[in-house]
Write an enzyme that holds these catalytic residues in place. Sequence first.
Site, PDB file in Angstrom:
ATOM      1  N   ASP A 190      -7.731  -2.304   3.929  1.00 54.45           N
ATOM      2  CA  ASP A 190      -6.796  -3.352   3.527  1.00 54.45           C
ATOM      3  C   ASP A 190      -7.207  -4.727   4.041  1.00 54.45           C
ATOM      4  O   ASP A 190      -6.584  -5.728   3.682  1.00 54.45           O
ATOM      5  CB  ASP A 190      -5.385  -3.044   4.060  1.00 54.45           C
ATOM      6  CG  ASP A 190      -4.814  -1.772   3.484  1.00 54.45           C
ATOM      7  OD1 ASP A 190      -5.034  -1.517   2.290  1.00 54.45           O
ATOM      8  OD2 ASP A 190      -4.155  -1.024   4.234  1.00 54.45           O
ATOM      9  N   ASP A 223      -2.310  -1.165   6.490  1.00 55.09           N
ATOM     10  CA  ASP A 223      -2.450  -0.543   7.809  1.00 55.09           C
ATOM     11  C   ASP A 223      -3.871  -0.095   8.104  1.00 55.09           C
ATOM     12  O   ASP A 223      -4.205   0.223   9.231  1.00 55.09           O
ATOM     13  CB  ASP A 223      -1.510   0.663   7.939  1.00 55.09           C
ATOM     14  CG  ASP A 223      -1.821   1.746   6.917  1.00 55.09           C
ATOM     15  OD1 ASP A 223      -2.611   1.481   5.986  1.00 55.09           O
ATOM     16  OD2 ASP A 223      -1.267   2.853   7.041  1.00 55.09           O
ATOM     17  N   ASP A 237       0.866  -1.172   0.000  1.00 56.05           N
ATOM     18  CA  ASP A 237       0.000   0.000   0.000  1.00 56.05           C
ATOM     19  C   ASP A 237       0.906   1.226   0.000  1.00 56.05           C
ATOM     20  O   ASP A 237       1.982   1.215   0.593  1.00 56.05           O
ATOM     21  CB  ASP A 237      -0.881  -0.020   1.255  1.00 56.05           C
ATOM     22  CG  ASP A 237      -1.868   1.135   1.280  1.00 56.05           C
ATOM     23  OD1 ASP A 237      -2.394   1.473   0.210  1.00 56.05           O
ATOM     24  OD2 ASP A 237      -2.088   1.695   2.364  1.00 56.05           O
TER      25      ASP A 237
END
Length: 768
Positions: free
Chosen positions: A532, A528, A297
């Site tokens: 996700d 995080d 990410d």
Amino acid sequence: MENYQIGLSSKQVQERIDEGLVNGTSKSASKTYYQIFKENIWTLFNLLNFLIFIALVMVKAWSNTIFMAIIVCNAIIGIIQEIKAKKQVDQLSILTKPLITVIRDSKVQTIDISKVVMDDILVLESGNQVCNDAIVVEGMIEANEALLTGEVDPINKTVGSKLLSGSSVVSGKCYAQVISTGDNNYATALVKEAQKVKETNSELIDSMKKITKLTTFMIIPLGIILFIEALYLRQDTLFNAVVFSAAGLLGMLPKGLVLLTSVSLANGITRLAKKDVLIQDLYSLETLAHVDVLCLDKTGTITNGKMKVEQVFKLDSLENCQIEKLMGSYLNASDDNNATFQALDDYFNRNNMYESINKISFSSLRKWSAVEFKEIGTVVVGAVEKIIQDELPEEIKTFMDQGMRVIGVGHTSKEINETKLPKLKPLMIIVLSDTIRDQTKETLEYFHHEGINIKVISGDNLKTVTAIAKKAGVLDFQQGIDMTKVTDDEIENIVQDYTVFGRVTPNQKKLIVKALKESGHQVAMTGDGVNDLLALKEADCLIAIANGSDASKQISQVVLLKSDFTCLPDVLLEGRKVVNNVTRVAGVFFIKTIYTILLSLLCVICNKEFPFIPLQITLIDLLIEAMPSFMTIFESDIRKIRGCFLPKVLSKAFSSAISIIIIFILIMLLTPIFKLNDLESVTLMYLVLGIISMAAVIRSCFPFTKLRLLICIIMIGGFSSAVLLFYETLNLAKMSISLFLMVFGWAVIGLLIERKIHFMIRKNREFL
């Protein structure tokens, strides 16, 4: 609860605890002491060895029971290593322990979720996981219930709505009253499920299970048949029937290999703990070592997640209204607290100059939020392309090309809903910067060098993500795609062709990971945020950032406690050490398992006693298997893993085991010609067995280091000395020159046969 801002009093909390209306102790990420002792003592291998030990004790074959000392030492070593790893994990788990904010005695407090009681008022905002079933009493949030119901889209929760424990807050802020605790809600079950998101995906443990099943299937019937033949068909003594049958059974058990693997993994976890990496699943070390695709990410992973307002461009104005002051009132009214809003909060001073009457929290699906003000209208803040439908100024495009995050501020006098934005009047464009973590470029270069493909997946604008990927050193960063233009059905066809994915929804992240796995890749995913979770759960190896959401940390196997993905190479290298070291020595353990099974079958067919006694098998276990393996298991072998574990080690072991059986058959057939007595024949077979086994260990030590050379010298010297000095105890013949020459000759023939079989296997491996 009408007066939710007061919450429960300390007295009321204690009353509920006394009544048992409390969540109770949360499950530790590590094993309990009971589990550690149980898993190292109550094993099938230990049970079989113990039964053999009891049988030998009953016939008073005391010297042959020494093998039990190895079993006890194995268990003690395993327990010590796992307790050591547990202490490290428990210390680090404190840093990632799930916490929740509550209101008690009119004060906002942060407590462990295990201390939540019935009727507590929870303060929930973006990124929090709901720890108990609760009812919203004030505020509004969007909740993601995908982990419970499979429903991907966030669900709007307003006053009176029920929140399910285990769901996650995507956006907004609310106060909710707890309506169930402990086993009466989803929380306890979810924590257990979250820490076991899926069955352990471990090639090593799966291989061990296969070998265990095979040996268990073979050992009981072969043991019974060997014993019955000795006692009834050959009319042997009970002592000999037990001793020789026990030796055959002991040889089938690769006793040290499972322990070797556990000790290696436990030590890897301990070493990583010192680098602030929390491993919540023992076998995730091995999993990451096999990974060939790493999905990152952008925000919070490649970048540090802290944003800063760089420039503000005013596009228009509102009558009787100061836009900067309006933004301060907007932030004061908003419940959003992600990195973008924190940066805006630092730039614009909060105020209550303008009265808010309604608000819509930010959503990663909508990519905008809104606040309606009395007599002014509605202000919308979100992705610039959502706010400005016209062509963006070239200067703004340049900022986006440089990796800046660009958001827009728009206005409408119309009422808006969560499904569709009306035409907006652009008021402002805000440019924010997001800095790349230190050592990111070097880390990505390392992964590229190791053949691990990087995929950057982000909800941000494609140009922004591409610019960050370029700056970070991602190969093929120009191969990017805007996922708003891609349907779910098309994802499977594009994942291989693109490196950077922009404007990705949470469900698309999951589908990207799933498509990569289905195409044969081993996928690791870092994340995080709540958005996700779906992708993390789908990945082979789940990696969470410590300053991320509680939910992402709970379901992940690896937690980076410094929130720095640049330490991932350390995890990869530890995994490689374990797999490479276990693979290197496992073949030596399997040699004995294979030749013992074949030799036992041969003895059953020919109605002959098993030639060796348990003490002889124990000497090989100790000096040729255990000692070299355990002394080299902590070496730093960080080569890239190639091939599958079981076929690889069995092919190595097979050639040695077959050559041993061939030599045994030849010695048995030719014993009358060489006029050897039974004791000399057994001695000849045993020494040839030892030499071929030691040769396998020596080959596994290539290339030699000082340690490996020393180990080989100790092994050869120890085995030779034991045979020469304690031959009577070992039930072997005294060495003579003629016997020595026979041993040498048969050993050379055995090694030549082994090499021939080995090259045949390599040549025809594709057919095996």
